[in-house]
Design a protein around this motif. Structure first.
Motif, short mmCIF file in Angstrom:
data_model
loop_
_atom_site.label_atom_id
_atom_site.label_comp_id
_atom_site.label_asym_id
_atom_site.label_seq_id
_atom_site.Cartn_x
_atom_site.Cartn_y
_atom_site.Cartn_z
N ALA A 176 0.83 -1.21 0.00
CA ALA A 176 0.00 0.00 0.00
C ALA A 176 0.86 1.25 0.00
CB ALA A 176 -0.93 -0.01 1.21
N LEU A 177 1.99 1.22 0.71
CA LEU A 177 2.90 2.37 0.71
C LEU A 177 3.48 2.60 -0.68
CD1 LEU A 177 4.74 1.80 4.11
CD2 LEU A 177 3.55 3.90 3.45
N GLN A 178 3.87 1.53 -1.36
CA GLN A 178 4.40 1.67 -2.70
C GLN A 178 3.33 2.22 -3.65
OE1 GLN A 178 7.41 1.37 -3.76
NE2 GLN A 178 8.45 0.40 -2.02
N THR A 179 2.11 1.71 -3.52
CA THR A 179 1.01 2.21 -4.35
C THR A 179 0.78 3.70 -4.11
OG1 THR A 179 -0.07 0.05 -4.35
CG2 THR A 179 -1.43 1.94 -4.91
N SER A 180 0.81 4.10 -2.84
CA SER A 180 0.60 5.52 -2.50
C SER A 180 1.69 6.40 -3.10
CB SER A 180 0.58 5.69 -0.98
OG SER A 180 -0.47 4.96 -0.41
N ALA A 181 2.95 5.91 -3.01
CA ALA A 181 4.06 6.69 -3.56
C ALA A 181 3.89 6.88 -5.07
CB ALA A 181 5.38 6.00 -3.25
N LEU A 182 3.46 5.83 -5.76
CA LEU A 182 3.25 5.94 -7.21
C LEU A 182 2.11 6.90 -7.52
CD1 LEU A 182 3.68 2.20 -8.26
CD2 LEU A 182 5.24 4.08 -8.74
N LEU A 183 1.02 6.81 -6.74
CA LEU A 183 -0.11 7.73 -6.95
C LEU A 183 0.31 9.17 -6.71
CD1 LEU A 183 -3.06 5.79 -5.23
CD2 LEU A 183 -2.82 6.29 -7.66
N GLY A 184 1.09 9.39 -5.64
CA GLY A 184 1.54 10.75 -5.33
C GLY A 184 2.46 11.31 -6.39
N ALA A 185 3.37 10.47 -6.89
CA ALA A 185 4.30 10.93 -7.93
C ALA A 185 3.54 11.28 -9.20
CB ALA A 185 5.35 9.86 -8.20
#
Length: 420
Positions: A176-185
């Motif tokens: 979920a953290l990786q997904t969030s980072a991709l969404l934020g970028a």
């Protein structure tokens, strides 16, 4: 849960982002937390689907958002703990929040039957969920309650109901953290995308039938450019004149989206109409290059100028309309409403012969036409749109309130008077 997420985000496999903790005691506080964070974050990561649903239903998610999933391995972990206690039967349980499809998939993967599994898929307050589990347990329909909500688990434990919490696995949190980072970028890249806005002023176009004094044109252009610069400054944009009747504005998608309510209303139009009495046309374009963005902006402008139906005033980088509501259809005019030349003639007759240019404001025009100042203001704007009047720069006075808007009547359009 929030602490676990924060610790994993700063662990050996940390994600390329800055984490901001927003802990709460009740999942229903999630919407308020989102509002408090505001534009300070690029993406929201919720600890479970429950706070995410509360925030989504409250309509406060203006940025990308996701949540740590509680299906799959998280549910199977709770079932494993249930099987280790002889009082619990993994096939006779009550489960909240998760969908039937998620439950059936998790059970089938470990060869368990769901015939005696009771579900409440909709998110609700802790009390409502606790009542659902307790009622089934007291009827003997279940052996243990599996809940996704911390406050619900506390209530059930106080009521003496056997309870197990469905907790996400470490792998689910890292994912979920990786997904969030991709969404934020992606969100940051999208917000910083170059946007070109073209502003066209039909009244400033010279035509064989519309020839106006150079002085009035220059005064109007100066006033318009000053106003556009003020508006552009608020959205960190830049303005350049393209020719005698159009301007180019460069900005970012994020700043334009904020100024247009998410591309729902065209920029500049309302303020220019209110302060200068001018009708302008706007086209917004995005692209992979500045040239492509300008090309799309010209296409959007041409669409708004030629189409009688509502069309999008903004095109994305693929040339597709962002919104389907470009332009408001013209209001049906009453048959008794005087035409522009008739309005101009009536005002000129009331003002009489003067060597100086004929100048009026809404209040004086209303008295001469026998209408309210509001109606007179609308009629004067009609004259401007038809090239029969020019709005002068606002008359700045020391008195508070909106400065008086003056209009110069172009009586030359009436032609020579016939001798009476």
């Amino acid at each position: 849960m929030v602490e676990r997420v924060m610790l994993m985000g700063h662990g050996p496999t940390s994600v390329p982002s800055r984490l901001v903790a927003a802990a709460y005691r009740d999942e229903q506080e999630a919407a308020d937390k989102v509002v408090r964070l505001g534009s300070g974050v690029d993406v929201c990561l919720f600890a479970s689907p429950v706070p995410y649903e509360f925030a989504r239903k409250a309509g406060v998610l203006t940025m990308p958002a996701t949540f740590v999933p509680l299906n799959g391995a998280a549910l199977q972990g709770a079932l494993l703990r249930a099987s280790l206690d002889e009082r619990h039967e993994p096939e006779r349980v009550s489960i909240d929040v998760l969908t039937r499809a998620e439950v059936e998939e998790a059970f089938s993967e470990i060869d368990l039957n769901t015939d005696h599994v009771h579900l409440r898929e909709e998110s609700a307050g802790p009390g409502t969920l606790a009542a659902f589990h307790e009622r089934l347990w007291r009827r003997g329909a279940t052996s243990v309650a599996l809940t996704c909500v911390h406050a619900t688990a506390e209530r059930l434990e106080l009521a003496g109901v056997p309870t197990l919490r469905i907790r996400p696995t470490g792998a689910a949190i890292r994912s979920a953290l990786q997904t969030s980072a991709l969404l934020g970028a992606h969100h940051r890249l999208e917000e910083s995308q170059l946007v070109v806005v073209l502003v066209d002023v039909p009244t400033l176009r010279e035509t064989p039938r519309r020839v106006t004094p150079r002085y009035w044109r220059e005064e109007l252009k100066l006033s318009l450019q000053r106003l556009l610069l003020q508006e552009a400054h608020r959205m960190s944009a830049a303005v350049w004149p393209l020719d005698d009747h159009s301007y180019l504005v460069t900005a970012t998608r994020g700043s334009i989206a904020a100024a247009t309510e998410g591309f729902r209303t065209p920029p500049f139009i309302e303020r220019v109409r209110e302060e200068l009495g001018l009708a302008i046309e706007v086209g917004i374009g995005m692209g992979r290059t500045a040239q492509e963005a300008e090309t799309h902006a010209r296409a959007a402008l041409a669409r708004s100028q030629t189409s009688q139906r509502a069309q999008g005033f903004a095109l994305d980088r693929d040339g597709r309309a962002l919104v389907p509501a470009p332009r408001t259809p013209p209001r049906a005019q009453a048959t008794t409403k005087p035409k522009g030349l008739e309005i101009l003639s009536r005002l000129a007759d009331r003002l009489g012969d003067q060597e100086q240019p004929l100048i009026v404001d809404a209040e004086n025009a209303g008295k001469m036409l026998g209408v309210t100042p509001r109606t007179a203001r609308r009629l004067l704007r009609t004259l401007v749109e038809e090239g029969l009047a020019w709005p002068l720069p606002p008359n700045r006075t020391p008195q508070p309130g909106r400065p008086r808007q003056l209009y110069r009547l172009i009586v030359e359009k009436l032609g020579p008077k016939n001798p009476g």
